[in-house]
Design a protein around this motif. Structure first.
Motif, PDB file in Angstrom:
ATOM      1  N   TRP A   1       0.846  -1.189   0.000  1.00 45.29           N
ATOM      2  CA  TRP A   1       0.000   0.000   0.000  1.00 45.29           C
ATOM      3  C   TRP A   1       0.882   1.241   0.000  1.00 45.29           C
ATOM      4  O   TRP A   1       1.948   1.269   0.637  1.00 45.29           O
ATOM      5  CB  TRP A   1      -0.881   0.058   1.246  1.00 45.29           C
TER       6      TRP A   1
ATOM      7  N   PRO B   1     -13.108  -5.780  14.191  1.00 37.87           N
ATOM      8  CA  PRO B   1     -13.488  -4.645  13.348  1.00 37.87           C
ATOM      9  C   PRO B   1     -14.747  -3.918  13.817  1.00 37.87           C
ATOM     10  O   PRO B   1     -14.866  -2.714  13.642  1.00 37.87           O
ATOM     11  CB  PRO B   1     -13.705  -5.288  11.970  1.00 37.87           C
TER      12      PRO B   1
ATOM     13  N   HIS C   1      -5.381   0.642  10.734  1.00 39.69           N
ATOM     14  CA  HIS C   1      -5.445  -0.805  10.557  1.00 39.69           C
ATOM     15  C   HIS C   1      -4.240  -1.337   9.783  1.00 39.69           C
ATOM     16  O   HIS C   1      -3.812  -2.473   9.987  1.00 39.69           O
ATOM     17  CB  HIS C   1      -6.733  -1.188   9.826  1.00 39.69           C
TER      18      HIS C   1
ATOM     19  N   ASN D   1     -10.555   8.284   2.532  1.00 42.24           N
ATOM     20  CA  ASN D   1     -10.222   7.338   3.590  1.00 42.24           C
ATOM     21  C   ASN D   1     -10.245   8.031   4.952  1.00 42.24           C
ATOM     22  O   ASN D   1     -10.133   9.244   5.054  1.00 42.24           O
ATOM     23  CB  ASN D   1      -8.825   6.745   3.350  1.00 42.24           C
ATOM     24  N   LYS D   2     -10.383   7.235   5.982  1.00 44.77           N
ATOM     25  CA  LYS D   2     -10.364   7.733   7.351  1.00 44.77           C
ATOM     26  C   LYS D   2      -9.078   7.303   8.042  1.00 44.77           C
ATOM     27  O   LYS D   2      -8.412   6.366   7.619  1.00 44.77           O
ATOM     28  CB  LYS D   2     -11.584   7.208   8.115  1.00 44.77           C
TER      29      LYS D   2
ATOM     30  N   ASP E   1      -8.756   3.709   8.790  1.00 44.39           N
ATOM     31  CA  ASP E   1      -8.303   2.832   7.706  1.00 44.39           C
ATOM     32  C   ASP E   1      -6.788   2.729   7.690  1.00 44.39           C
ATOM     33  O   ASP E   1      -6.219   1.656   7.456  1.00 44.39           O
ATOM     34  CB  ASP E   1      -8.794   3.364   6.354  1.00 44.39           C
TER      35      ASP E   1
END
Length: 361
Positions: free
Chosen positions: A81, A145, A110, A103-104, A107
């Protein structure tokens, strides 16, 4: 997962940094004020969207720039990523994962689970319950999650209930809030109970590894008497809550308490023993995540290891190497790293830090 490349622009005194990182140990050597801790802070910010030192972004952005930029490449066995975070002086945050917006921070978190071990970290033991709740919730965030959404909904509902307390006259007016609050509280608390029950033996074993002279135990407190029904607790506490203006009892008051030989650790342990205990807690939780998810956990160690005696330094190094974690360690001199045997490990990387400039040795 591990961070294989890190680019930093205008973050404190780190104006232009571009590093290829080891998946194993990364050592940062330099004088105080050279930028070692700033690099750890930048990694932490990339994984959390916040600093472990300051909540004011203007103190982090280099004084003659309008923003700072962090970029990293995260590698896993079959995936990678590209992540980027920009923080502007006006407060706006721009976050991208693989070039995509929307995105937050959750995210990103994680993708980069990490534990930080630093001298200031003793608040985990001698600070308020909020520090230990955050410790516990870190594991739940990465392992379950659904926890994040449930806990976020619970905090939002608590704010709404607290606001309503100033407006209602009788408890009946709060019932529609409290029925949902009870459901969310019981869900969050049960997840915490289950996780604490599983994590506690791992903590106790790791504490025996570092502090064999003590019997360390961990116990979870859910925020109210476990023998009481939470709906009854809310009803009985209505007048008190209305008087003080907020909900006094609930999951927001949970604690994870540690004892040494039956007594609170902050009352009986020396500062050195507290440091070892804090180290054991962070290590145990990171290792438990690795075991459960087969996912790497980053460890950031800021000058802490230099305060351990030789035997404890070697024990810490042994456990970190066995976990196959990615580790970042700061030190003032290379001699302080001798116990980590970096010269005999081909995967280890040593960086020299001087006045915000970072170069591989």
């Amino acid at each position: 997962m591990s961070l294989s490349r890190l680019i930093i622009q205008n973050f404190r005194n780190l104006n232009a940094v571009d590093l290829e990182l080891s998946h194993g140990f990364n050592f940062l050597v330099g004088e105080n004020g050279s930028g070692k801790t700033s690099l750890l802070e930048a990694i932490f910010y990339l994984g959390h969207g916040r600093s472990f030192k300051s909540n004011v972004s203007n103190r982090i952005i280099h004084y003659d720039h309008d923003d700072f930029i962090l970029h990293g490449k995260i590698d896993e066995a079959k995936h990678s990523w590209s992540v980027g975070l920009q923080k502007k002086r006006q407060g706006e945050t721009v976050l991208k994962i693989n070039g995509q917006d929307g995105n937050k921070i959750a995210d990103l978190a994680h993708l980069l689970p990490m534990q930080i071990i630093m001298p200031e970290g003793l608040t985990l033991l001698n600070g308020g319950p909020s520090y230990r709740r955050a410790f516990l919730d870190w594991g739940l965030f990465h392992l379950h999650p659904q926890f994040y959404s449930e806990w976020t909904a619970l905090r939002r509902l608590l704010k709404q209930r607290n606001a309503a307390l100033a407006q209602v006259r009788q408890y009946q007016d709060l019932l529609h809030w409290d029925k949902e609050l009870v459901k969310l509280t019981e869900k969050v608390s049960q997840m915490r109970v289950d996780y604490a029950t599983k994590l506690s033996p791992e903590i106790e074993k790791t504490c025996q590894f570092f502090l064999p002279e003590l019997e360390i135990t961990a116990q979870f407190y859910q925020g109210w008497n476990k023998d009481q029904d939470y709906a009854e607790v809310l009803a009985q506490g209505f007048e008190r809550d209305k008087g003080i203006g907020y909900t006094m009892i609930g999951a927001q008051k949970a604690d994870f308490r540690f004892r040494a030989n039956g007594l609170p650790v902050e009352d009986v342990l020396s500062r050195g023993q507290l440091k070892l205990l804090m180290c054991a807690l962070r290590l145990a939780q990171g290792e438990y995540l690795i075991q459960q998810k087969q996912q790497q956990c980053l460890f950031l160690i800021d000058d802490f290891a230099s305060e351990l005696d030789l035997n404890k330094r070697e024990l810490l190094t042994q456990r970190l190497r066995e976990s196959q974690s990615q580790v970042f360690v700061t030190a003032i001199t290379k001699d302080q790293l001798h116990y980590m045997d970096w010269q005999n490990n081909a995967n280890d990387v040593l960086f020299e830090v001087q006045d915000g400039e970072i170069t591989p040795c």
